[in-house]
Design a protein around this motif. Structure first.
Motif, PDB file in Angstrom:
ATOM      1  N   GLY A 108      -1.338   1.681  -4.674  1.00 37.37           N
ATOM      2  CA  GLY A 108      -1.350   0.299  -4.217  1.00 37.37           C
ATOM      3  C   GLY A 108      -2.501   0.004  -3.274  1.00 37.37           C
ATOM      4  O   GLY A 108      -3.303   0.898  -2.996  1.00 37.37           O
ATOM      5  N   PRO A 109      -2.522  -1.252  -2.805  1.00 34.71           N
ATOM      6  CA  PRO A 109      -1.616  -2.337  -3.159  1.00 34.71           C
ATOM      7  C   PRO A 109      -1.883  -2.868  -4.572  1.00 34.71           C
ATOM      8  O   PRO A 109      -2.993  -2.726  -5.084  1.00 34.71           O
ATOM      9  N   ARG A 164      -3.915  -2.817  -9.936  1.00 32.37           N
ATOM     10  CA  ARG A 164      -4.939  -2.728  -8.899  1.00 32.37           C
ATOM     11  C   ARG A 164      -6.235  -2.334  -9.579  1.00 32.37           C
ATOM     12  O   ARG A 164      -6.286  -1.339 -10.311  1.00 32.37           O
ATOM     13  N   GLY A 202       0.964   5.601  -1.028  1.00 31.47           N
ATOM     14  CA  GLY A 202       0.109   6.739  -1.313  1.00 31.47           C
ATOM     15  C   GLY A 202       0.802   8.054  -1.070  1.00 31.47           C
ATOM     16  O   GLY A 202       1.938   8.109  -0.584  1.00 31.47           O
ATOM     17  N   PRO A 216      -4.456   6.875  -1.526  1.00 27.83           N
ATOM     18  CA  PRO A 216      -3.741   5.600  -1.657  1.00 27.83           C
ATOM     19  C   PRO A 216      -3.571   5.233  -3.131  1.00 27.83           C
ATOM     20  O   PRO A 216      -4.016   4.165  -3.582  1.00 27.83           O
ATOM     21  N   GLN A 238       0.853  -1.186   0.000  1.00 32.19           N
ATOM     22  CA  GLN A 238       0.000   0.000   0.000  1.00 32.19           C
ATOM     23  C   GLN A 238       0.890   1.237   0.000  1.00 32.19           C
ATOM     24  O   GLN A 238       1.690   1.456   0.910  1.00 32.19           O
TER      25      GLN A 238
END
Length: 215
Positions: free
Chosen positions: A152-153, A191, A142, A149, A140
């Motif tokens: 990710g993730p 993602r 950001g 964010p 994750q």
């Protein structure tokens, strides 16, 4: 890229063509070093229809692997598991750029084939490649200033390939030391939830020192 993949597939295909030659010698090996991935471009989509260009800057990460195989004449054939770390230090999205601290990793399993040559006094070379399956998993990430964010993730599994060349020194028949450079092609992580992100497919190198022992 298609040319490099074809070369790797051709190298692995020689597994079926080396039935003759010197009596096969089995071995196991390990290697460790660092990868050379410095940045990774991506596109971030907030659902407005026009993705934003982004980039993640990375430090060099650890790279290593374990192998088991056999040598037969001028050929060497093996199965290998490799793993490496991805160390993020900065994210950029449009005009915003911020320092971050995050870690991801990649894993891959390959069937490899090499051409080997000896030059006497224990020295030799090897070159070849492999094909297999790989997975990239990113953390994750950001932008703190925007509470977004955005990076990710992200993860992806799929086809992977590698090319490799190295030099070897064998002080005794039972074991050897090597220095090798590997060129990797791994799946591009993504993602799908909002905001979505698609990383570019990347090819990058890794330099490592190795040790192998016959059994």
């Amino acid at each position: 890229m298609k040319h490099r993949i074809s070369m790797a597939m051709l190298a692995v295909g020689t597994l079926a063509l080396h039935a003759a030659g010197a009596e096969p010698t089995r071995y196991w090996g390990v290697h460790a070093g660092a990868n050379t991935l410095k940045d990774w471009d991506a596109r971030v989509d907030f659902g407005a229809g026009t993705p934003f260009d982004g980039r993640a800057d990375l430090k060099r990460g650890v790279h290593g692997g374990v192998q088991v195989g056999h040598a037969d004449g001028h050929g060497r054939y093996e199965l290998e598991y490799e793993r490496g770390s991805l160390r993020f230090e900065r994210l950029t999205l449009g005009p915003i750029s911020e320092a971050v601290d995050g870690r991801g990793h990649y894993d891959a399993v390959f069937a490899n084939a090499y051409r080997t040559d000896s030059f006497g006094n224990g020295f030799g070379t090897f070159a070849g490649g492999g094909i297999g399956w790989g997975r990239v998993k990113l953390p994750q990430l950001g932008l703190a200033s925007t509470d977004c964010p955005c990076f990710g993730p992200a993860s992806k599994s799929g086809f992977a390939w590698q090319l490799r060349a190295g030099v070897e020194y064998r002080p005794a028949p039972q074991y050897a030391f090597s220095l090798q450079y590997t060129w990797l092609g791994l799946p591009a992580p993504e993602r799908n939830s909002s905001p979505s992100i698609d990383y570019d497919k990347r090819r990058f190198g890794a330099l490592s020192l190795g040790y192998s022992r016959r059994f």
